[in-house]
Design a protein around this motif. Sequence first.
Motif, mmCIF file in Angstrom:
data_model
loop_
_atom_site.group_PDB
_atom_site.id
_atom_site.type_symbol
_atom_site.label_atom_id
_atom_site.label_comp_id
_atom_site.label_asym_id
_atom_site.label_seq_id
_atom_site.Cartn_x
_atom_site.Cartn_y
_atom_site.Cartn_z
ATOM 1 N N ARG A 209 0.830 -1.204 0.000
ATOM 2 C CA ARG A 209 0.000 0.000 0.000
ATOM 3 C C ARG A 209 0.867 1.257 0.000
ATOM 4 N N THR A 210 1.915 1.261 0.827
ATOM 5 C CA THR A 210 2.801 2.427 0.922
ATOM 6 C C THR A 210 3.497 2.686 -0.410
ATOM 7 N N ARG A 211 4.013 1.627 -1.034
ATOM 8 C CA ARG A 211 4.721 1.801 -2.303
ATOM 9 C C ARG A 211 3.807 2.305 -3.406
ATOM 10 N N LEU A 212 2.573 1.831 -3.432
ATOM 11 C CA LEU A 212 1.646 2.281 -4.462
ATOM 12 C C LEU A 212 1.263 3.754 -4.253
ATOM 13 N N HIS A 213 1.039 4.153 -3.012
ATOM 14 C CA HIS A 213 0.750 5.566 -2.733
ATOM 15 C C HIS A 213 1.935 6.438 -3.174
ATOM 16 N N ALA A 214 3.140 5.981 -2.880
ATOM 17 C CA ALA A 214 4.326 6.741 -3.277
ATOM 18 C C ALA A 214 4.436 6.846 -4.793
#
Length: 948
Positions: free
Chosen positions: A359-364
């Motif tokens: 989730r964090t990588r996709l938001h970034a």
Amino acid sequence: MSTKANIASESWTNEVSVRRGIVSGVNGLLVGRSAELARLLRMLESAAEGIAGVALVGGDAGIGKTRLVTELVDQARERGFNVLVGQCAELGDALPYLPLADALRGAAPAVSAAAATRPLLGQLLPGTESAPAAGLTQQRLFGSLLGLLADVQPVLFVIEDLHWADRSTRDLLVFLSRMVQAEQVCVVGTYRTDDLHRRHPLRSVLAELKRLPTVTSVELGPLKSGDMFDYVATLGEVNAQALGLIVSRADGNPFYAEELFAAMTEGDSMPDGLASLLMTRVEVLSEAGQRVLRAAAVAGRRVEDELLREVSGLPLAEFEQAVREIVSRGLLRVDGYGYAFRHALLQEAVYTDLLPGERTRLHAAFARLLTAPAELAHHHLAGHDLAGALAASAEAGRLAERLGAPAEAHSHYDQALALWDRVEGAAELAGESREELAFRSAVTAADSGDNHRAIVRLRALPPTSEVNERLAYYLYEIDDPAGAIEAAERAVEEAKDQVALSRALATQARTLLWSSRHQEVEALTTRALETARAAGAKDAEVGALLTLAIHVEHQGDVERAHQLVETASAGHTGDLAMDLRARFHHARIHYDQGMMSFAAEVADDGIQLALETGLKWSTYGTDLRFLRFLIHYATGEWDEAEGVAAGFPVRVGTQPEAILSSFALFVEVGRDLPAVESRLSWLAPFWSDALAVYMSRGLAAEHALWHGDPAAALEHVHAAMAPLIEGDSGTLRLAAIGLWALAELGTTEGADELLSRARFAVDSGPLGQRGHLGPEGLAWAARAEAEWHRVHGRLDVELWRNVVAAFDYGFVYEAARARWRLAEALLASGDRVAAQAEWELARKVAGKLRAVPLERALLEFGRRARFGGGSDGAGDRAGDRAGDGGLTAREVEVLGLVAEGMTNREIAQRLFIAQKTVSVHVSNILGKLEVSTRTQAAAAARRLGLLT
């Protein structure tokens, strides 16, 4: 592809389905919602007839809200409505006015073109720049939308998923719900009931809106089992066992039933719980398909094609194949140049299933590709990029300010401030210092209506002149004059430059205007004007001019007050609130001095400015319109006054609306229009407000007097006078009306007190010293004196001549009412010729104004005096309204309600009089009709034709 996707979209009915409420609609059929659809269609029909309405459609996720509203949209288009549909997003307050922007982008070309001509709406459309700031941005935006809806009516405006709405969108919904009344406008909002936890911001909004008369609440519950069987049967072929299983598992939720049907058709398992069921449909996708769908879930409900491809990281061919697979399985649908989840529940299920790191990588990844500050802030924060989140939040706040979304601006600024200590080089990233950002946060809190929060924030900042000046302003607004004066003094002391000093001085003068230190206002405003002109601070200059004008007006220097407000109104400050305030006071001072033509000209200019800038419903835009109404009323332009009053809401829900509505009573009571009783019933809940009670109960007193109920009139007068401070000029009118009531009652009790209060208002005023009263105030003072003598049985000709002369400055109706009393006094003195001359003048005016109660009173007086010429059309019209059978007009009215079977208590509530007063009327009726029971009275009235 699911079997459902191959079903032909055609209508079919049978006896059972019709009885169960199946109607043709979205994707072929809408099942079990015929009652709810009928309610919405009735609202649509009412809107087409000019009775606007708002519907709030609530229900659990997947229950069929969108399906129902889509059917309404289709039928609205068939009926010639323009349709606007916008959807809120789960980013919450990050994106102000998202559904409005969404609706305008998807509107018909003619509607989009009309919106583009209104700068504050046009800036929500793609490729347009923000309008230059000129103050009151949110009010202008709301007013512009109201104007657009009026221009393109009939119109249906749908806002979906209000549970995700930003604060400004919620405020917009409240504004529309209160303002649309006589337009061909229907507003529909949908929301999830299962998402509204105890502290959800929409809960309080819904509670407020559902109390409004224009709002209809439509709650969608689970479909009944019979309806569910019918619905599932429309999805495709299914055996009886599977049908029963789907219906039992779906628990009345159509979306759950569709997913169960799709899973069964595709041979998937049917796990417990909707989220698990949705994920089983996702898990059958290829790896590439799942990868694309997970990226889409992070984007939100909708995502552009190119952006989704970049974030997925797949080669073009593989990406397109994955998207085709997802769309074919009904998980995403094509939406313009991008894709949208078929249902928000699916997006939520996929997003919730993501691993934390994923989730964090996709938001970034989204943050690296996006440019919109609000979305950037959201993705940076979710991607744990605090520096990026701080910079984007600060910029998002500034953009929200320009868009007229102060609540969202405040939220973004607060987010940046919360990150400040955790980020290196925060000031460089934010583009301003912490103190500057915190000051912006405080100002936007106040602009969004939260003065108390703004005060708390300002008190936490270093006490600069700018901080203290705003603090003084907000303290004054929340009625803390002592705190405001103290803060203003500190602002003057701390001023480091001429601009800051001029604003501080202007604000200090304003805080002292109505205090015991009002004698300091002259020197302060003089200094403020000198400083402001030297520094080029136009807003401070106009503010000081207006404060000084009000001050010298109350000191009796009217000529100078005129000069000051004329100077203040001469140009534009760049602050629309200040410009409208200047024009209002310019018109008001002319009106108060009886200079009606000048007042009308200035008021029209101010109203035009308000209309051009979308500020018709702003504070001073509204004030200018009711002032224009009063000018029409006073100068005898009653048809025009009635036309203006038609725009004042009857079905009020707030104190400002109640005050505006009460002004309409002037002409409605004067003409004895049927709307009076209805308007008073809506105003009664607001009688705790000083101005609302002064306006509405003062006129309710006149209404009661015209209908032969002086006791009720006196009750209204005392209630209206109670909140007034000693010396308030409003006392004069009320005292005169109260003395009229005492004269009708034949008692002197309380007369001396009423006259004493009127005299104190003339001699001392609210500040304890004799001030300047305009011609209307002096006229009412003269009438109070004459009425006091009438109470004591003396019809003094000279006193009533003075009243006529006092009102003859241009107040047509009141001059005619005074001539009525002058005619009575002249007749009593033996001067019959002069009495008839005054009577005829009064009758001529009453007939022109169609002032039925006054016509009726003059006709009765003329008959008693045996004056000639009393049988023309005006007299006949008034006579038709008079009582008969020895009963007064009020007794006939009470008798009619007795005949309807009402109790004394119910009659008192209907007529806004005391129950004891009703009892007296009923006793009089029984005596005059020579009957002993209410039933006999009703029969006698019918026999005598009194109830026709």
